[in-house]
Scaffold this motif. Structure first.
Motif, PDB file in Angstrom:
ATOM      1  N   ALA A   1     -50.184  28.028   5.904  1.00  0.00           N
ATOM      2  CA  ALA A   1     -51.619  28.214   5.670  1.00  0.00           C
ATOM      3  C   ALA A   1     -51.927  28.316   4.177  1.00  0.00           C
ATOM      4  N   GLU A   2     -51.095  29.037   3.437  1.00  0.00           N
ATOM      5  CA  GLU A   2     -51.297  29.146   1.989  1.00  0.00           C
ATOM      6  C   GLU A   2     -51.203  27.767   1.334  1.00  0.00           C
ATOM      7  N   LYS A   3     -50.245  26.990   1.769  1.00  0.00           N
ATOM      8  CA  LYS A   3     -50.037  25.653   1.211  1.00  0.00           C
ATOM      9  C   LYS A   3     -51.232  24.755   1.525  1.00  0.00           C
ATOM     10  N   LEU A   4     -51.714  24.809   2.752  1.00  0.00           N
ATOM     11  CA  LEU A   4     -52.866  24.009   3.141  1.00  0.00           C
ATOM     12  C   LEU A   4     -54.095  24.386   2.313  1.00  0.00           C
ATOM     13  N   ALA A   5     -54.304  25.683   2.145  1.00  0.00           N
ATOM     14  CA  ALA A   5     -55.476  26.160   1.407  1.00  0.00           C
ATOM     15  C   ALA A   5     -55.418  25.796  -0.073  1.00  0.00           C
ATOM     16  N   SER A   6     -54.219  25.618  -0.601  1.00  0.00           N
ATOM     17  CA  SER A   6     -54.071  25.309  -2.031  1.00  0.00           C
ATOM     18  C   SER A   6     -54.419  23.866  -2.360  1.00  0.00           C
ATOM     19  N   GLY A   7     -54.546  23.032  -1.338  1.00  0.00           N
ATOM     20  CA  GLY A   7     -54.824  21.623  -1.573  1.00  0.00           C
ATOM     21  C   GLY A   7     -53.586  20.788  -1.810  1.00  0.00           C
ATOM     22  N   ALA A   8     -52.414  21.396  -1.699  1.00  0.00           N
ATOM     23  CA  ALA A   8     -51.166  20.668  -1.908  1.00  0.00           C
ATOM     24  C   ALA A   8     -50.944  19.665  -0.774  1.00  0.00           C
ATOM     25  N   GLU A   9     -50.172  18.646  -1.068  1.00  0.00           N
ATOM     26  CA  GLU A   9     -49.866  17.644  -0.053  1.00  0.00           C
ATOM     27  C   GLU A   9     -48.942  18.243   1.005  1.00  0.00           C
ATOM     28  N   THR A  10     -49.289  18.069   2.260  1.00  0.00           N
ATOM     29  CA  THR A  10     -48.492  18.596   3.364  1.00  0.00           C
ATOM     30  C   THR A  10     -48.360  17.539   4.454  1.00  0.00           C
ATOM     31  N   ALA A  11     -47.407  17.761   5.340  1.00  0.00           N
ATOM     32  CA  ALA A  11     -47.247  16.888   6.499  1.00  0.00           C
ATOM     33  C   ALA A  11     -48.232  17.302   7.586  1.00  0.00           C
ATOM     34  N   PRO A  12     -48.511  16.438   8.550  1.00  0.00           N
ATOM     35  CA  PRO A  12     -49.423  16.815   9.639  1.00  0.00           C
ATOM     36  C   PRO A  12     -48.826  17.802  10.631  1.00  0.00           C
ATOM     37  N   ALA A  13     -47.487  17.929  10.651  1.00  0.00           N
ATOM     38  CA  ALA A  13     -46.836  18.837  11.606  1.00  0.00           C
ATOM     39  C   ALA A  13     -45.513  19.319  11.030  1.00  0.00           C
ATOM     40  N   TYR A  14     -45.135  20.542  11.433  1.00  0.00           N
ATOM     41  CA  TYR A  14     -43.865  21.118  10.980  1.00  0.00           C
ATOM     42  C   TYR A  14     -43.148  21.778  12.151  1.00  0.00           C
ATOM     43  N   ASN A  15     -41.826  21.575  12.203  1.00  0.00           N
ATOM     44  CA  ASN A  15     -40.964  22.309  13.135  1.00  0.00           C
ATOM     45  C   ASN A  15     -40.524  23.618  12.499  1.00  0.00           C
ATOM     46  N   PHE A  16     -40.476  24.671  13.303  1.00  0.00           N
ATOM     47  CA  PHE A  16     -39.928  25.947  12.857  1.00  0.00           C
ATOM     48  C   PHE A  16     -38.888  26.398  13.885  1.00  0.00           C
ATOM     49  N   GLY A  17     -37.635  26.457  13.448  1.00  0.00           N
ATOM     50  CA  GLY A  17     -36.574  26.836  14.366  1.00  0.00           C
ATOM     51  C   GLY A  17     -35.281  27.107  13.628  1.00  0.00           C
ATOM     52  N   PRO A  18     -34.216  27.407  14.374  1.00  0.00           N
ATOM     53  CA  PRO A  18     -32.945  27.814  13.764  1.00  0.00           C
ATOM     54  C   PRO A  18     -32.021  26.652  13.416  1.00  0.00           C
ATOM     55  N   GLY A  19     -32.522  25.444  13.360  1.00  0.00           N
ATOM     56  CA  GLY A  19     -31.671  24.311  13.021  1.00  0.00           C
ATOM     57  C   GLY A  19     -30.676  24.012  14.121  1.00  0.00           C
ATOM     58  N   THR A  20     -29.419  23.916  13.768  1.00  0.00           N
ATOM     59  CA  THR A  20     -28.387  23.558  14.745  1.00  0.00           C
ATOM     60  C   THR A  20     -27.947  24.742  15.602  1.00  0.00           C
ATOM     61  N   ASP A  21     -28.563  25.894  15.418  1.00  0.00           N
ATOM     62  CA  ASP A  21     -28.110  27.105  16.095  1.00  0.00           C
ATOM     63  C   ASP A  21     -28.769  27.292  17.459  1.00  0.00           C
ATOM     64  N   SER A  22     -28.951  26.212  18.226  1.00  0.00           N
ATOM     65  CA  SER A  22     -29.418  26.355  19.600  1.00  0.00           C
ATOM     66  C   SER A  22     -28.299  26.989  20.424  1.00  0.00           C
ATOM     67  N   ALA A  23     -28.664  27.666  21.476  1.00  0.00           N
ATOM     68  CA  ALA A  23     -27.658  28.384  22.276  1.00  0.00           C
ATOM     69  C   ALA A  23     -28.061  28.386  23.735  1.00  0.00           C
ATOM     70  N   THR A  24     -27.087  28.614  24.604  1.00  0.00           N
ATOM     71  CA  THR A  24     -27.353  28.640  26.036  1.00  0.00           C
ATOM     72  C   THR A  24     -28.017  29.956  26.454  1.00  0.00           C
ATOM     73  N   VAL A  25     -28.674  29.889  27.593  1.00  0.00           N
ATOM     74  CA  VAL A  25     -29.242  31.090  28.205  1.00  0.00           C
ATOM     75  C   VAL A  25     -28.138  32.114  28.440  1.00  0.00           C
ATOM     76  N   ARG A  26     -26.985  31.658  28.882  1.00  0.00           N
ATOM     77  CA  ARG A  26     -25.855  32.545  29.162  1.00  0.00           C
ATOM     78  C   ARG A  26     -25.450  33.326  27.907  1.00  0.00           C
ATOM     79  N   LYS A  27     -25.375  32.643  26.762  1.00  0.00           N
ATOM     80  CA  LYS A  27     -24.982  33.293  25.511  1.00  0.00           C
ATOM     81  C   LYS A  27     -25.998  34.351  25.091  1.00  0.00           C
ATOM     82  N   VAL A  28     -27.273  34.012  25.192  1.00  0.00           N
ATOM     83  CA  VAL A  28     -28.323  34.969  24.818  1.00  0.00           C
ATOM     84  C   VAL A  28     -28.240  36.220  25.688  1.00  0.00           C
ATOM     85  N   LEU A  29     -28.067  36.042  26.970  1.00  0.00           N
ATOM     86  CA  LEU A  29     -28.007  37.193  27.874  1.00  0.00           C
ATOM     87  C   LEU A  29     -26.764  38.041  27.649  1.00  0.00           C
ATOM     88  N   SER A  30     -25.660  37.406  27.288  1.00  0.00           N
ATOM     89  CA  SER A  30     -24.449  38.191  27.022  1.00  0.00           C
ATOM     90  C   SER A  30     -24.642  39.091  25.809  1.00  0.00           C
TER      91      SER A  30
END
Length: 362
Positions: free
Chosen positions: A244-273
């Motif tokens: 939001a700060e970047k958008l308000a500043s008038g800087a060039e931005t992409a129309p969409a951004y992903n926010f996540g842990p990169g390659t650190d996806s994990a199974t439901v089983r791992k999270v529950l353990s």
């Protein structure tokens, strides 16, 4: 100013409209915005659960003027004309996959028509300079091959919820040039699976686990080997604020951004353990079955664009994310106030951002 950290000076006194402020993510974002001195107007339905995080963090009096259904354009127009927002965060949504199957009409009405109603009202008021519309990691056309999606991948959706969010992205595209002409920038934010203290929604992994384990029951799990990009709620919220700060500043931005842990996806089983380690006698029944609504087996995001453009990179790994979340619930159930727990998480997280920035990690 620390790169990758929201600038409190920018937010102090800023007029902000936050839709979905009574939801899980909305309550956390409202808490953070008000801590920085922003003047926030909420727009949401009333909390669904009596134990909703919003009810523990914010005074109930504010709801009288802020319970507005985004499917009602007249009420929405009145609220926005009064608020005259400079910055807008659109989080209000029907956000549950299984409810999308049971109520597809309501899901599309909220996520598609509601978003259009909001943008039309904002265009009429013409005070906004930055709009962040949150969608989901499930907007992508998913072949279940585990490949991490980038922002330019085709959108799709194999269930009503996912399809409605992909359609929401199209609604935003349809308004983009209109807002640009008025000096307002708009972008969508696609976050991975978010967990953290205070989520009590139905059909979500951690809330369901906490409810089962704290009542002495076994958690029933259908698809333990499904993978998701799990992240703590503070991670994408930091991204939304910096975007939001970047958008308000008038800087060039992409129309969409992903926010996540990169390659650190994990199974439901791992999270529950990891979560079960914080609960005595936690029991889980893993019944591998395809019964129930169709859901993606594998889901991952590539957040590289957010790192390049915004200086945003996930800091808390899976172990810390899940353990911190489970301990929040454990402490809350033991009687510790939700506000104290949220303040502790925020303080720790912000200090970690500062340390990472000084170390050049961001």
């Amino acid at each position: 100013m620390i790169q990758g950290l929201p600038d409190s000076k920018f937010w102090r006194g800023r007029r902000v409209l936050l839709t979905g402020h009574t939801g899980f993510k909305g309550a956390w974002l409202l808490f953070w915005l008000e801590a920085m001195g922003a003047r926030v107007t909420g727009c949401s339905l009333a909390p669904e659960q009596p134990e909703a995080l919003f009810s523990h963090l914010h005074a109930p009096e504010r709801l009288a003027a802020e319970i507005v259904d985004i499917r009602n354009p007249e009420e929405l127009n009145t609220l926005i004309a009064r608020a005259e927002p400079e910055i807008v965060f659109h989080l209000a949504a029907q956000s549950l996959v299984r409810r999308g199957y049971s109520d597809p009409h309501g899901t599309f009405a909220t996520n598609v028509s509601g978003t259009n109603n909001l943008l039309q009202a904002l265009a009429q008021t013409n005070t906004a300079r930055a709009i962040v519309v949150t969608t989901t990691d499930k907007v992508y056309r998913n072949a279940n091959d585990g490949r991490a999606f980038v922002e330019t991948d085709p959108l799709g959706g194999h269930d009503p919820y996912s399809a409605s969010k992909a359609a929401c992205e199209m609604v935003v595209d349809g308004w983009r040039s209109r807002f640009a002409e008025a000096g307002c920038a708009i972008a969508t934010a696609r976050a991975g699976n978010v967990i953290g203290g205070g989520d009590w929604a139905e059909d979500r992994l951690i809330p369901d686990a906490v409810k089962a384990w704290s009542s002495g029951h076994a958690l029933q799990v259908r698809r333990p080997d499904a993978t998701r990009p799990w992240q703590h709620v503070l991670e994408p919220l930091r991204g939304y604020l910096v975007l939001a700060e970047k958008l308000a500043s008038g800087a060039e931005t992409a129309p969409a951004y992903n926010f996540g842990p990169g390659t650190d996806s994990a199974t439901v089983r791992k999270v529950l353990s990891l979560a079960a380690a914080e609960f005595a006698d936690a029991k889980t029944d893993f019944a591998i079955t395809e019964d129930g609504p169709v859901e993606a087996r594998a889901l991952a995001l590539d957040p590289g664009l957010a790192e390049t453009d915004l200086g945003i990179r996930s800091l808390w790994d899976l172990d810390r994310t899940v353990t911190r979340t489970a301990r929040w619930y454990r402490a809350f159930l033991d009687g510790r106030p939700a506000r104290d727990l949220c303040e502790a998480d925020c303080d720790t997280y912000l200090e970690d951002v500062r340390l990472a920035s000084m170390a050049g990690i961001r």
